[in-house]
Design a protein around this motif. Structure first.
Motif, short mmCIF file in Angstrom:
data_model
loop_
_atom_site.label_atom_id
_atom_site.label_comp_id
_atom_site.label_asym_id
_atom_site.label_seq_id
_atom_site.Cartn_x
_atom_site.Cartn_y
_atom_site.Cartn_z
N GLN A 108 0.87 -1.17 0.00
CA GLN A 108 0.00 0.00 0.00
C GLN A 108 0.91 1.22 0.00
OE1 GLN A 108 -3.20 0.08 2.84
NE2 GLN A 108 -4.38 -0.84 1.20
N LEU A 109 0.64 2.13 -0.90
CA LEU A 109 1.47 3.31 -1.05
C LEU A 109 0.94 4.44 -0.18
CD1 LEU A 109 3.68 4.93 -2.57
CD2 LEU A 109 1.92 5.49 -4.24
N GLN A 110 1.83 5.07 0.56
CA GLN A 110 1.53 6.30 1.29
C GLN A 110 2.57 7.32 0.88
OE1 GLN A 110 0.37 6.85 5.60
NE2 GLN A 110 2.56 7.20 5.77
N ILE A 111 2.14 8.53 0.62
CA ILE A 111 3.06 9.61 0.29
C ILE A 111 3.22 10.46 1.54
CG2 ILE A 111 3.40 11.65 -1.16
CD1 ILE A 111 1.55 10.15 -3.24
N VAL A 112 4.45 10.77 1.92
CA VAL A 112 4.73 11.56 3.11
C VAL A 112 5.30 12.92 2.69
CG1 VAL A 112 6.03 11.68 5.28
CG2 VAL A 112 5.16 9.47 4.45
N ILE A 113 4.74 13.98 3.25
CA ILE A 113 5.19 15.33 2.94
C ILE A 113 5.61 16.01 4.24
CG2 ILE A 113 4.51 17.60 2.03
CD1 ILE A 113 2.62 16.13 0.11
N ASP A 114 6.86 16.48 4.28
CA ASP A 114 7.35 17.26 5.41
C ASP A 114 6.80 18.68 5.30
OD1 ASP A 114 8.83 15.05 6.12
OD2 ASP A 114 10.75 15.88 5.52
N CYS A 115 6.43 19.27 6.45
CA CYS A 115 5.85 20.61 6.42
C CYS A 115 5.91 21.23 7.81
CB CYS A 115 4.41 20.55 5.92
SG CYS A 115 3.33 19.49 6.90
N SER A 116 5.48 22.48 7.90
CA SER A 116 5.46 23.14 9.21
C SER A 116 4.05 23.20 9.79
CB SER A 116 6.05 24.55 9.11
OG SER A 116 5.27 25.34 8.25
N GLY A 151 5.23 25.85 -0.32
CA GLY A 151 6.29 25.92 -1.32
C GLY A 151 6.68 24.60 -1.96
N ASN A 152 5.98 23.50 -1.65
CA ASN A 152 6.28 22.22 -2.28
C ASN A 152 5.78 22.24 -3.72
OD1 ASN A 152 7.26 20.84 0.18
ND2 ASN A 152 5.14 21.15 0.84
N GLU A 153 6.69 21.95 -4.67
CA GLU A 153 6.31 22.00 -6.08
C GLU A 153 5.41 20.82 -6.47
OE1 GLU A 153 9.62 21.90 -5.16
OE2 GLU A 153 10.43 23.85 -5.72
N PHE A 154 4.51 21.10 -7.39
CA PHE A 154 3.72 20.05 -8.04
C PHE A 154 3.36 20.55 -9.42
CE2 PHE A 154 0.61 22.73 -5.93
CZ PHE A 154 -0.48 22.78 -6.79
N CYS A 155 2.96 19.65 -10.30
CA CYS A 155 2.65 20.02 -11.68
C CYS A 155 1.20 19.72 -12.01
CB CYS A 155 3.55 19.26 -12.66
SG CYS A 155 5.28 19.74 -12.54
N VAL A 156 0.63 20.55 -12.87
CA VAL A 156 -0.71 20.32 -13.40
C VAL A 156 -0.53 20.08 -14.89
CG1 VAL A 156 -3.03 21.24 -13.69
CG2 VAL A 156 -1.70 21.83 -11.64
N HIS A 157 -0.95 18.90 -15.35
CA HIS A 157 -0.84 18.51 -16.77
C HIS A 157 -2.20 18.53 -17.41
CE1 HIS A 157 3.34 16.93 -16.83
NE2 HIS A 157 3.11 16.84 -15.54
N LYS A 161 14.57 22.60 -4.31
CA LYS A 161 13.52 21.95 -5.09
C LYS A 161 13.26 20.52 -4.59
CE LYS A 161 12.47 20.81 -9.91
NZ LYS A 161 12.09 19.43 -9.69
N ASN A 162 11.98 20.14 -4.63
CA ASN A 162 11.62 18.76 -4.27
C ASN A 162 12.34 17.77 -5.19
OD1 ASN A 162 9.59 20.35 -3.14
ND2 ASN A 162 7.92 19.11 -3.91
N ARG A 163 12.73 16.62 -4.67
CA ARG A 163 13.25 15.55 -5.51
C ARG A 163 12.11 14.68 -6.03
NH1 ARG A 163 18.88 14.33 -5.18
NH2 ARG A 163 18.30 12.89 -6.81
N VAL A 164 10.96 14.73 -5.38
CA VAL A 164 9.76 14.01 -5.80
C VAL A 164 8.62 15.02 -5.76
CG1 VAL A 164 8.13 12.17 -5.17
CG2 VAL A 164 10.57 11.83 -4.82
N HIS A 165 7.73 14.96 -6.74
CA HIS A 165 6.58 15.87 -6.70
C HIS A 165 5.34 15.15 -7.22
CE1 HIS A 165 7.98 16.54 -10.90
NE2 HIS A 165 6.69 16.62 -11.13
N LEU A 166 4.18 15.70 -6.91
CA LEU A 166 2.91 15.14 -7.38
C LEU A 166 2.55 15.78 -8.72
CD1 LEU A 166 0.79 15.23 -4.10
CD2 LEU A 166 2.22 13.39 -4.97
N ASP A 167 1.99 15.01 -9.62
CA ASP A 167 1.45 15.50 -10.88
C ASP A 167 -0.07 15.36 -10.82
OD1 ASP A 167 3.83 16.13 -12.10
OD2 ASP A 167 3.81 14.45 -13.51
N LEU A 168 -0.77 16.44 -11.07
CA LEU A 168 -2.23 16.41 -11.13
C LEU A 168 -2.61 16.45 -12.60
CD1 LEU A 168 -3.12 18.96 -8.30
CD2 LEU A 168 -2.47 16.57 -8.13
#
Length: 148
Positions: free
Chosen positions: A7-15, A142-148, A84-91
């Motif tokens: 099962q995949l879980q994505i973890v995002i560090d944040c404040s 400030g976490n980068e992500f892309c919209v395609h 820059k993030n080394r991994v990002h989400l694509d929407l």
């Protein structure tokens, strides 16, 4: 042979896990994960567990209400994002028009970009390359992500 599906879980560090969870729940059509059974809220659960109030916002999570997408877990870290993030989400906002005209895909992406800006995201830049068009954005922290 005895391989168990992961099962995949994505973890995002944040404040601010609570704020980022609300942003991503709205961005993805997810929901903030419900508290454990028997508790009306996460605060009630954490209080019952004896967690000090200053630690209540140390983590949060969002889940796909349909149970198909991965859980996204937000954990508070002391350091701010620096590079820059080394991994990002694509929407993928234009998936349903992949066989439509390129102007239709661009329009669908641009509409989604404006919706995400309204939720607190910011636009970083737009790219058009080899027939592809995407917009790189940043979430409220400030976490980068892309919209395609």
């Amino acid at each position: 042979e005895n391989f168990m599906a992961m099962q995949l879980q994505i973890v995002i560090d944040c404040s601010d896990p609570a704020q980022l969870a609300v942003f991503w729940a709205n961005a993805l059509g997810y929901k903030v994960q419900d508290p454990p059974p028997g508790y009306a809220s996460w605060e009630a659960f954490l209080q019952a567990q004896g967690v000090p109030q200053e630690e209540w916002n140390s983590a949060s999570a969002v889940v796909d209400p349909d149970g198909k997408g991965p859980r996204i877990y937000f954990q508070r870290v002391p350091e701010a994002k620096v590079v820059k993030n080394r991994v990002h989400l694509d929407l993928n906002a234009s998936r349903s028009v992949s066989h439509g005209s390129s102007s239709e895909r661009v329009q669908r992406i641009d509409v989604e970009v404006e919706r995400l800006k309204g939720l607190g995201a910011s636009e970083l830049y737009r790219r058009e390359q080899r027939g592809e068009y995407w917009v790189t954005m940043a979430d409220p922290e400030g976490n980068e992500f892309c919209v395609h």
